[in-house]
Write a protein that holds these residues in place. Structure first.
Motif, PDB file in Angstrom:
ATOM      1  N   HIS A   1      -5.088  -3.990  -1.457  1.00  0.00           N
ATOM      2  CA  HIS A   1      -4.248  -4.860  -2.291  1.00  0.00           C
ATOM      3  C   HIS A   1      -4.422  -6.310  -1.899  1.00  0.00           C
ATOM      4  O   HIS A   1      -4.972  -6.631  -0.842  1.00  0.00           O
TER       5      HIS A   1
ATOM      6  N   CYS B   1       1.283  -4.353   3.915  1.00  0.00           N
ATOM      7  CA  CYS B   1       1.361  -4.279   2.447  1.00  0.00           C
ATOM      8  C   CYS B   1       2.668  -3.603   2.023  1.00  0.00           C
ATOM      9  O   CYS B   1       2.950  -2.477   2.408  1.00  0.00           O
TER      10      CYS B   1
ATOM     11  N   CYS C   1      -5.859   1.179   1.098  1.00  0.00           N
ATOM     12  CA  CYS C   1      -5.277  -0.072   0.593  1.00  0.00           C
ATOM     13  C   CYS C   1      -6.315  -1.177   0.553  1.00  0.00           C
ATOM     14  O   CYS C   1      -7.056  -1.395   1.506  1.00  0.00           O
TER      15      CYS C   1
ATOM     16  N   CYS D   1       3.074  -0.033  -0.708  1.00  0.00           N
ATOM     17  CA  CYS D   1       1.680   0.376  -0.923  1.00  0.00           C
ATOM     18  C   CYS D   1       1.624   1.830  -1.361  1.00  0.00           C
ATOM     19  O   CYS D   1       2.348   2.663  -0.843  1.00  0.00           O
TER      20      CYS D   1
HETATM   21 ZN   LIG Z   1      -1.594  -1.775  -0.196  1.00  0.00          ZN
END
Ligand SMILES: [Zn+2]
Length: 264
Positions: free
Chosen positions: A207, A196, A205, A199
């Motif tokens: 995402h 990611c 995380c 981030c």
């Molecule tokens: Zn992330």
């Protein structure tokens, strides 16, 4: 009744991957939103997306960018908001790049369900030069949206779009305006996104990979599309999903994958 809201960059600015009717067909059949914010989008002359109400500025951002942000609905009525009342005074909403921002009231059961702001984080700096990110444009557009957040619409606002920035670069102004990042807020419902970019959630995380930055197998894994909502609407969210994980064929249609929030 669930209301499904999506944001998706259709990549109609430069080298579209699909023709406009195919983009709308994919949106319709695969993403299946009630309301959508489309960025880098345009509706060519002679094409009319059947069954959709659309709100946008024809002609786009300018001669060099004949595309912009489009609101589209298959259910709720969209009513464009061009001015708001603050302290009994009408204030026009004015933006640096008008077609990059669209504001509508989303009407459900004859009431304003939410005021929807669609933003494209145009990749220009303060000198109007191309800079590859929205870190100048998005905070400026938020500043120009201030009257909306001082108006009686402030209780139910959604801001969605392609901000052209990583999570670590999302400006604190969103918080200040009382907006909650719905992807970050539901990150615990998803596994961490491997590699990611930018981030800011560390081990938490969750995402979504929403933009494929080039076609190399080493292309950056990045989330640059977002949906934010004011706290009252946040409490009505039932599910948030999207990215190429949930739309595996997305890169064939655009260089972005949609983000979807469902509200009950
Ligand atoms: Zn992330």
């Amino acid at each position: 009744m669930v209301l499904r809201l999506a944001t998706w960059n259709t990549k109609q600015g430069v080298a579209p991957r699909k023709k406009t009717p195919q983009l709308w067909e994919w949106l319709h059949s695969r993403v299946d939103p009630d309301v959508a914010v489309l960025t880098e989008a345009k509706i060519p002359n002679g094409f009319s997306p059947t069954g959709w109400q659309t709100v946008y500025r024809p002609g786009g951002i300018g001669p060099r960018r004949q595309w912009g942000t489009i609101h589209a609905s298959r259910g709720p009525q969209l009513v464009e908001v061009s001015s708001v009342r603050v302290g009994g005074r009408a204030i026009e909403l004015e933006f640096e790049w008008p077609a990059a921002v669209v504001v509508t009231d989303v009407i459900r059961d004859r009431q304003r369900w939410a005021t929807l702001v669609g933003i494209y984080g145009i990749t220009l700096n303060r000198h109007g030069e191309s800079c590859g990110h929205g870190r100048y444009s998005v905070p400026l557009l938020l500043k120009q949206l201030a009257p909306l957040f001082e108006s009686d619409r402030a209780d139910r606002i959604i801001v969605a779009g392609d901000f052209n920035m990583w999570p670590c670069d999302v400006p604190s102004e969103f918080n200040t305006l009382g907006l909650v990042d719905l992807i970050a807020d539901t990150a615990h419902t998803r596994p961490a996104l491997a590699r990611c970019s930018g981030c800011n959630l560390g081990l938490d995380c969750g995402h979504l990979w929403t933009h494929r930055n080039g076609t190399s197998p080493n292309a950056a894994v990045q989330q640059i599309d977002y949906i934010f909502a004011s706290s009252e609407l946040r409490s009505e969210v039932s599910r948030v999903y999207g990215g190429v994980g949930d739309f595996p064929e997305a890169w064939e249609v655009s260089d972005h994958a949609p983000v979807v929030a469902e509200f009950f």
